[in-house]
Structure formats: structure tokens, C-alpha cells
Scaffold this motif. Structure first.
Motif, mmCIF file in Angstrom:
data_model
loop_
_atom_site.group_PDB
_atom_site.id
_atom_site.type_symbol
_atom_site.label_atom_id
_atom_site.label_comp_id
_atom_site.label_asym_id
_atom_site.label_seq_id
_atom_site.Cartn_x
_atom_site.Cartn_y
_atom_site.Cartn_z
ATOM 1 N N VAL A 69 23.719 10.115 -2.998
ATOM 2 C CA VAL A 69 22.803 10.507 -4.075
ATOM 3 C C VAL A 69 21.823 11.555 -3.573
ATOM 4 N N ALA A 70 21.363 11.370 -2.319
ATOM 5 C CA ALA A 70 20.381 12.300 -1.755
ATOM 6 C C ALA A 70 20.940 13.706 -1.603
ATOM 7 N N VAL A 71 22.252 13.808 -1.336
ATOM 8 C CA VAL A 71 22.858 15.131 -1.160
ATOM 9 C C VAL A 71 23.557 15.585 -2.434
ATOM 10 N N GLY A 72 23.273 14.917 -3.556
ATOM 11 C CA GLY A 72 23.941 15.242 -4.804
ATOM 12 C C GLY A 72 23.803 16.692 -5.203
ATOM 13 N N MET A 73 22.588 17.245 -5.086
ATOM 14 C CA MET A 73 22.375 18.628 -5.467
ATOM 15 C C MET A 73 23.077 19.580 -4.511
ATOM 16 N N GLU A 74 23.035 19.258 -3.213
ATOM 17 C CA GLU A 74 23.731 20.092 -2.235
ATOM 18 C C GLU A 74 25.238 20.067 -2.491
ATOM 19 N N ALA A 75 25.784 18.862 -2.762
ATOM 20 C CA ALA A 75 27.220 18.751 -3.042
ATOM 21 C C ALA A 75 27.584 19.535 -4.294
ATOM 22 N N PHE A 76 26.743 19.466 -5.301
ATOM 23 C CA PHE A 76 27.000 20.198 -6.546
ATOM 24 C C PHE A 76 27.012 21.700 -6.290
ATOM 25 N N THR A 77 26.044 22.168 -5.500
ATOM 26 C CA THR A 77 25.959 23.600 -5.195
ATOM 27 C C THR A 77 27.171 24.060 -4.381
ATOM 28 N N VAL A 78 27.557 23.252 -3.387
ATOM 29 C CA VAL A 78 28.727 23.583 -2.573
ATOM 30 C C VAL A 78 29.987 23.616 -3.440
ATOM 31 N N ALA A 79 30.101 22.657 -4.366
ATOM 32 C CA ALA A 79 31.269 22.620 -5.242
ATOM 33 C C ALA A 79 31.339 23.854 -6.127
ATOM 34 N N ILE A 80 30.193 24.235 -6.706
ATOM 35 C CA ILE A 80 30.160 25.425 -7.568
ATOM 36 C C ILE A 80 30.563 26.667 -6.777
ATOM 37 N N ALA A 81 29.967 26.823 -5.587
ATOM 38 C CA ALA A 81 30.294 27.990 -4.759
ATOM 39 C C ALA A 81 31.748 27.931 -4.292
ATOM 40 N N GLY A 82 32.223 26.708 -3.942
ATOM 41 C CA GLY A 82 33.597 26.556 -3.467
ATOM 42 C C GLY A 82 34.628 26.825 -4.533
ATOM 43 N N VAL A 83 34.214 26.789 -5.795
ATOM 44 C CA VAL A 83 35.110 27.130 -6.898
ATOM 45 C C VAL A 83 34.989 28.603 -7.263
ATOM 46 N N LEU A 84 33.756 29.065 -7.460
ATOM 47 C CA LEU A 84 33.544 30.414 -7.979
ATOM 48 C C LEU A 84 33.925 31.507 -6.984
ATOM 49 N N ILE A 85 33.585 31.340 -5.714
ATOM 50 C CA ILE A 85 33.831 32.411 -4.738
ATOM 51 C C ILE A 85 35.331 32.678 -4.565
ATOM 52 N N PRO A 86 36.143 31.677 -4.187
ATOM 53 C CA PRO A 86 37.581 31.977 -4.045
ATOM 54 C C PRO A 86 38.247 32.338 -5.373
#
Length: 445
Positions: free
Chosen positions: A131-148
């Protein structure tokens, strides 16, 4: 179901004997090959999952043709077929069909291994940390989808002049992250409960959901359908509600589970009760249109607060080691590495495109590790590398594009090479980056 024609050719008794022989020999081949290569690689300080994938390549479609998917039954090893026919006293011509029609049983066992692995991954997740890293995980997921996705799609269109729909599909195929492979590697390295591990697991779940949504839209449009945002928004809402509910149930349902478990006396109560939770979670996920794999992860998450967590882990872990091995061997067995042969002129255009896709696939996920802000020390390279393997998810995406007729042969080969490259490279790089970390002494899950 075995066809009536085959039953006429083979007696019922011989048919049962043949099915049993094929199943037993397949399991023997899988475990002997997987454990042999795993023992070799662990002595080289490489993840054992790499040995299981290599074992699949060795005995699968790119190697000895002992473990091949039903659609390639014609490639089944002749010596293997003749041996089965001799032992079961059946015509050798009937063996490939029996092999093909019993293969779903093996796939079912492999799927159980994947779900068990994801269940343990959820079980090992530190809920407060997740839960504490929820925002970081969300940001990583967005970047991991959009960039490639953006780099892959635009690059294919601009550099290689690929048409819009195939380019978008290829870009979408690079958004995937194999949570099964990532979880296995992190678990083996003793890194699953760390901040980096929790960010990657959370992001992997999210970016697979987003990747599936993109592919669903592409397939719908390519098939002449109209883009309807309603079902897409419903899927996103369902995924969000499902994950939030699982987190909430870990606080409320786990005590109820413990109360019931304390009153069970029959042997095997821990593993049976745990798999009931796993099965119900998978059913709930599929019932609302989500992947069963997400349900398996959520099931482990629900029980992560149980007071019996150590007993659950001890009982389920051997099943993971057994069944997940089959899953990873089948992933390797489905890879056709003949497409990397540069001596074949038909492969050369695919190799050039594959080199581009592989570069974008690696850079896109590694860059995602630097996409979030955090005041806490985080090994961002570990996060990026953890997001890299496409594995079985990438193969599923590729199969979807192939069945929909969206891809040219060279683009199919390029996507396959991208999947193979990231799947094999990620465990090696993670082991190299983390080799001096003291947490590596932990036991594999």
C-alpha cells in the motif's frame, strides 16, 4: 475428447495405456530436463528459472520436439512416437493425435503452477509496504506501458513503414511484464519483500491489465468493430475495485479464515483451505471479466495477514516448486528460436525489426524505474530490470495477434525474439546487479 475415429482404431484398453504412458513420459522429460539444467545454472549463480526455460527450449519446438503444443503435433519426435506405440501396442500413426488431445491436461497442471506461484507472491507481499508503494507502483506501471508502447509504435511506423494496426499491436505487446517470472526471480534472490520487489509486483499487475486493455481495443478495431469506451471503463473500474477489495479482505477475511482453520482436524487442512481461497479468488476475477492470474495474486494477498501464514507458505511452496516448473518448461517449449537464424534470408528482415523492438523493450522498462519520486532509498535499476521479462504474457499477446491475423511473418518473428530476449536476459541481469546483496541468502519461495 478423444475422437470416435481414433477409438475405432485403438482399443479402449490400449487407448488408456497410451494416454497414461504419454502423460508419465512427458512429466519425466520435463522434470529431468528442468532439474538437470537448474542444477547446472545454480552452480553458475544464475536463477534456476532460467534452467527451466532452457529445458523447455531443449525438449520443445526448437529442440528435440518431445514437448510440443497441439498445433504443432506433426513435429512430434518420431522416435518418441514409435516408442509410445511399441510400449502401448498401438499404431504409431495414432500417437500424435492422442498426444495432442491429452496435451490440455499438461497445460492445466502448468496453469495451476502459475496460479500457485502468484498465490505465494501475494502471500509474501507485505501489505503495508504494498500500500505504501502504491503510488510508485502506479507510476512505474504507467511509464512501463507508455514508453515502450509509444517508442515501439512510432518507431515501427516511422523507420520500418509498418501499417498502423500491426505497429500498434507490436507496441502493445511490449507493455507486458511477466509477473510469474519476476516473482520467481525475486523470490529466489530473497528480494520479494523488499521495497523494490513490492513496487515491481504492484506495477506488473497494473501494466498487464493496461496492456490487455490496449490489445482488446486494437483487436476490436482491426476486426471492424467500433471503439466503445464503456466496456473498457468497466474493466478498469472492475480491476480497481477487485484489488482494493482484496486489500480490505486481508484485514477482515483473514481472521475468519484462521477461525475456521483452527477448527479443522483432517490432515491437509492448511493446503486444502488455502487452495479453496485461491480457487474462489480466481473464479471471482474471471466472473467480472478479469484474468484469473490477478485473482490468484489477490487470494494470496487476502491471506497475507493470516496468523497461519508460515504454515501456508510451508505447505504450498513444494507445490509451487513442482507445478511452476511445468509452467516455465512449457513457456520455453513454445518458443521457436529458429527465427534467429540469420542464414535464412526470410529471417533477416525480422531480425532487424527484432533488434529495434528488443532495444525499445529493454530501455522502456528500465526507464520506468526512474519514473517515480521517492524520499526513501530505492534501487531503481532493480525496479526497471524487474519489469523487463515479457515471458508467458508476451507469448499470449503474440498468440492473440497471430490468431487475429494482424501480424506479418517478419513482425511475428520480431515480437517472438523480443519476448525470448527479455525473458532470458532479465534473470541474468538481476542476479548480476544483486549478487553482492546480503538478502540473496534467502531461500527461494
Amino acid at each position: 475428447m478423444i475422437s470416435s475415429t481414433l477409438i475405432m482404431e485403438v482399443s479402449n484398453h490400449n487407448l488408456e495405456v497410451t494416454e497414461t504412458l504419454i502423460s508419465v513420459i512427458r512429466f519425466l522429460i520435463i522434470f529431468l530436463a528442468a532439474r538437470t539444467l537448474a542444477e547446472i545454472l545454480v552452480r553458475l549463480r544464475l536463477p534456476t528459472i532460467l534452467g527451466e526455460l532452457l529445458a523447455g527450449v531443449l525438449v520443445g519446438s526448437s529442440g528435440l520436439h518431445l514437448i510440443v503444443p497441439p498445433e504443432t503435433q506433426s513435429q512430434l519426435n518420431n522416435t518418441f512416437s514409435n516408442l509410445i506405440a511399441y510400449l502401448a501396442s498401438v499404431p504409431s500413426t495414432s500417437v500424435p493425435q492422442i498426444y495432442s488431445e491429452t496435451f490440455p491436461i499438461l497445460q492445466g497442471v502448468a496453469t495451476l503452477g502459475l496460479y500457485a506461484l502468484l498465490f505465494v507472491t501475494g502471500l509474501e507481499s507485505e501489505l503495508d509496504e504494498l500500500v505504501a508503494v502504491g503510488m510508485e507502483a502506479f507510476t512505474v506501471a504507467i511509464a512501463g506501458v507508455l514508453i515502450p508502447f509509444a517508442l515501439g509504435t512510432l518507431g515501427l511506423m516511422g523507420i520500418f513503414h509498418v501499417e498502423l494496426i500491426p505497429a500498434v499491436f507490436a507496441g502493445a505487446s511490449m507493455t507486458a511484464t511477466s509477473i510469474g517470472i519476476t516473482a520467481s526471480v525475486f523470490g529466489e534472490l530473497g528480494y520479494l519483500k523488499t521495497r523494490e520487489g513490492q513496487i515491481v509486483i504492484g506495477a506488473a499487475v497494473l501494466d498487464d491489465i493496461m496492456g490487455i486493455i490496449i490489445l482488446a481495443v486494437v483487436v476490436a478495431i482491426s476486426g471492424g468493430g467500433m471503439f466503445n469506451p464503456g466496456p473498457i471503463l468497466q474493466l478498469i473500474a472492475a480491476a480497481a475495485i477487485f484489488v482494493v477489495t482484496a486489500i480490505g479482505l486481508s484485514r477482515t477475511a483473514a481472521p475468519i479464515f484462521d477461525w475456521i482453520l483452527d477448527r479443522l482436524k483432517a490432515p491437509g487442512e492448511v493446503v486444502v483451505a488455502s487452495f479453496l481461497v485461491l480457487s474462489f479468488s480466481c473464479f471471482a476475477a474471471t466472473a467480472i471479466g478479469l484474468e484469473a492470474a490477478l485473482g490468484a495474486f489477490a487470494g494470496g494477498l487476502i491471506l497475507s495477514s493470516s496468523k497461519h501464514i508460515h504454515s501456508i507458505r510451508e505447505r504450498v511452496a513444494p507445490l509451487v516448486s513442482l507445478f511452476a516448473t511445468i509452467f516455465f518448461v512449457l513457456v520455453g517449449a513454445g518458443m521457436d528460436i529458429s527465427v534467429i537464424n540469420p542464414m535464412n534470408p526470410e529471417n533477416r528482415s525480422g531480425l532487424v525489426v527484432a533488434a529495434f523492438l528488443f532495444f525499445v523493450a529493454v530501455i522502456g522498462k528500465v526507464a520506468a524505474g526512474w519514473s517515480f519520486f521517492s524520499n526513501k532509498p530505492t534501487k531503481r535499476l532493480v525496479v526497471g530490470l524487474g519489469m523487463m521479462p515479457r515471458g508467458e504474457v508476451g507469448l499470449i499477446f503474440l498468440g492473440l495477434g497471430t490468431s487475429a491475423g494482424l501480424l506479418t511473418p517478419s513482425l511475428e518473428a520480431a515480437i517472438l525474439l523480443m519476448v525470448i530476449g527479455t525473458t532470458f536476459l532479465a534473470p541474468i541481469l538481476l542476479r548480476t546487479v544483486l549478487k553482492d546483496d546480503q538478502r540473496n541468502i534467502s531461500s527461494p519461495i
